[in-house]
Design a protein around this motif. Sequence first.
Motif: not given
Lengths: 573, 573
Positions: B431-440
């Motif tokens: 869990t130390s690298k949670p999913h994330s995304a740059l969004v547009g």
Amino acid sequence: MFKRYLPILEWMKIYDRQMFSSDAIAAVIVTIMLIPQSLAYALLAGLPAEVGLYASILPLIAYTIFGTSRTLAVGPVAVVSLMTAAAIGNIAVQGTEQYLTAAIALAFISGAMLILMGIFKLGLFANFLSHPVISGFITASGLIIAASQLKHILGIEASGHNLLDILLALCNHITQTNLATVVIGIGAIAFLFWARKNLKNLLLRGGLNARLSDLIAKAGPVFVVIITTLITWGGNLQNQGVKVIGVIPQGLPSLALPPFDPDLWQQLFVSALLISVVGFVESVSVAQTLAAKRRQRISPDQELIGLGTSNLASSFSGGFPVTGGFSRSVVNFDAGAETPAAGAFTAIGIAIATLLLTPLIFFLPKATLAATIIVAVLSLVDIAALKRTWTYSRSDFSAMLVTIIVTLVQGVELGIIAGVGLSIFLHLHRTSKPHSALVGQVPGTEHFRNIDRHEVKTDKHILTLRIDESLYFANARYLEDRVYELVALTPTVKHLILMCPAVNLIDASALESLEAINARLKDSGVIFHLSEVKGPVMDKLKRSHFLDDLTGQVFLSQYTAWEALRTPEKAPL
Amino acid sequence: MFKRYLPILEWMKIYDRQMFSSDAIAAVIVTIMLIPQSLAYALLAGLPAEVGLYASILPLIAYTIFGTSRTLAVGPVAVVSLMTAAAIGNIAVQGTEQYLTAAIALAFISGAMLILMGIFKLGLFANFLSHPVISGFITASGLIIAASQLKHILGIEASGHNLLDILLALCNHITQTNLATVVIGIGAIAFLFWARKNLKNLLLRGGLNARLSDLIAKAGPVFVVIITTLITWGGNLQNQGVKVIGVIPQGLPSLALPPFDPDLWQQLFVSALLISVVGFVESVSVAQTLAAKRRQRISPDQELIGLGTSNLASSFSGGFPVTGGFSRSVVNFDAGAETPAAGAFTAIGIAIATLLLTPLIFFLPKATLAATIIVAVLSLVDIAALKRTWTYSRSDFSAMLVTIIVTLVQGVELGIIAGVGLSIFLHLHRTSKPHSALVGQVPGTEHFRNIDRHEVKTDKHILTLRIDESLYFANARYLEDRVYELVALTPTVKHLILMCPAVNLIDASALESLEAINARLKDSGVIFHLSEVKGPVMDKLKRSHFLDDLTGQVFLSQYTAWEALRTPEKAPL
């Protein structure tokens, strides 16, 4: 790939004369500041003063080669020195050869651990130290360090690794207080506090520019060192019982391999791990703060290697554990350092001091060094953080409070272990009861909502439980309990659907729980279904026997499940 | 509120003659089965045989009063007995008074811990034991127990708390093997394996009904006990070197307070905690399996109290740690037990046996008891689970493998600690690298999607980072790194928006990180905004200074943020 581990190759390419002069100026200022600091922290660690100088030469050069922060200044720091004293204090007696050997071994093990963590990208070890734990630990360490230095201010003997021991020892020897020492010690403390608050403004009003005033004000400890040394020398105060640094071996440290002693290494293993992680966390946070100011980046994994090689270098040159220090890095940054070369120049400065200046500090009173330590660490003590954390979160507060209390009462190692253990426990506690809801159909739609909050259609033969978290060992048992409770309380149920739109992971424990739920529901005549299982989760389930054993089906959408299983509505009479 | 802690009050109200007769029949069968088991597990724990009987009287009565499972049969069990031997083996020598005293103290501490966990609803401690760890631990324990019993089968001396020690000791003494003992031991093992596989079918073919055949087949150990005792008595085999149980003090255990010895308690603290948690997990899983078959419920928190009082009762009557046992609970269930009263009746049965039967088992060979233990624990060994887990999840597999190896090589306590530590570490790692995304922005809509996966509109001055997990200490630092990396790589950025639709929690560490991000972005001239913050999270943020210091704004929706901050589009040329 080789380059990845050698950040120096990157900035050396663009190194120019202007950078050189900026770095050199910063190095001179940091050197002046680092000399008393390194002596003081060596004494705090229970080591001869010159060991502090040794730990401020090669480690800085290693960091210049392997470090990624442009402005971090590496060397002995307060908290790590305290942890060193605590680690070795159990194994050897201060002043003995064994004590020094153990310190050197500690730097070696700690350096090796940091490098391994860096190679295997285990910087996440630092994640175990939650902020409240670090903050509480540093506050408590600051109090212990300040208390431990009181003996030098009073000129008496007293030692211990936790606050109680230290205060008790002080009380027992208070009658032996040496007046001349107290005058120097209190005077130095008073001057340092005054300088911190007023010296900069005084210099500004005297016409100096802001940056220079700031730097001179930060060099307060250097003035105190010079003045009290002169006073002691002039007044022959060492004959009045004022303890001075005395003879320091002149010359550079000799290089040697650290002792190969598996028993000793085993004894130091846990201490070295704690020192590595605490040192790394502190150092990275300083490096990140400074890097962000110039929109630069540091690489935490490479920082592990930078700090690791620094510790190895310290060990090979007779030093003790080092890390990036806050105050000296800020001075380095403010003084205009542009590349890690400033660190190498500082190392040269310290080397020259070791060669030439040591006779001059013969008369430096230990009380002066104690005063600089006390003033430095008291700024680390942040009691207000307790209140802030209390306001924000009770569970974070409890982790912080436990860390502070255990550190003060039992010492640094147990303190940090207790804090880390408690914060992990509280986190698992928090996630052990995931949010879940019984859902029903919003009439006329394909949507399903919480039956407690919305007007929804339900069916007495169907229970749909939506679970809003990944399923893993900490909450698997809760899921079981919840399902059994639901089924026991709803005698009419024939189908139980577990709706999984928010489940990103089902680990082996949760899989066992699902299998147990399936088997036990089968025994009690209830069919178990899943709905809205995400693709990757489904792929993993296919690798187990669960889907073969499942009494019911896996539905792509909750609506399909509902349509397939619900009792046909009777035509209205 | 009193009633909550006394489940007996509930079922006693509806107790009738039919229940009584069902319970009484089950109790007779369980008693017959429990006598050899309790003797055997006492020997496994390194204690005199009668202590096993003592631990099977009062504890059962305590569970009848405080337990919530209708059919759980409490008493000495294999794994807990092994852990008891390991815990006390470090402190005292087998056969001494101190050894027995320590066992009694261990039951007391363990009981007290369980009760405290029950009162404070800390059953979640059991959540720390992930399924792969438990499964690996039990497999390894089974192997150690089986190996430890070989000495009785061979009639030699050999002891140790891990597999290596035991096997080495066996090799060293193998030449002293006693032939008569081996014949009895191997014979008993062979019979028990045969009985397990074939006895039921034989009885069925002989005309017995299914349930009775099943029960008789499960009572295989009783036949072995009787037969080998008779053979030993008839052949005077104890003179051939066959070791027998010998004289057992006749009479009920005397009640006494456990020793009050803080030093001893401290030494046993960790062991008691491990025994409590392992015993609880095993017991609850048996209880839940059986309860589900009849759509009954158990309460895990009250189970802690039930098992806790059982252990206190064991301690007060000279016994050792107990918990719910798998095989005897299944027999109790199959034999038709309907309420916990069956446990009390079993206790009466064991008490009578203790008073009357002990002279009859004088000639019971220790090899027979060892044979029953070996056959029982080998059924716990589940090597196939390793393969299943490997297929399903590499990280769960590694936790299981480490548990098995450390348990076998270093013993039970380190084994379970290593397994728990590793599984918590792996979880935090996951869990130390949670999913994330740059969004547009999806053109023409109010939706925002991952820029790597969709055709979306972006703005060179705005970065929007969507984070798909709660923010807490294990991933706070990763968030910082990610933000600094983004900003360093995007020199044109003026606004950074953190989009939080999936953030259910921001703990104090993550709050610090947000504050650090805010301050550092400010230093580098980037404005920091939040969007789509959930209500409860926002309420908590309002209790801190973060919102006062925030350079940007908190937007209710990402679309509002986008509209407010984006660069106005130029009219097409």
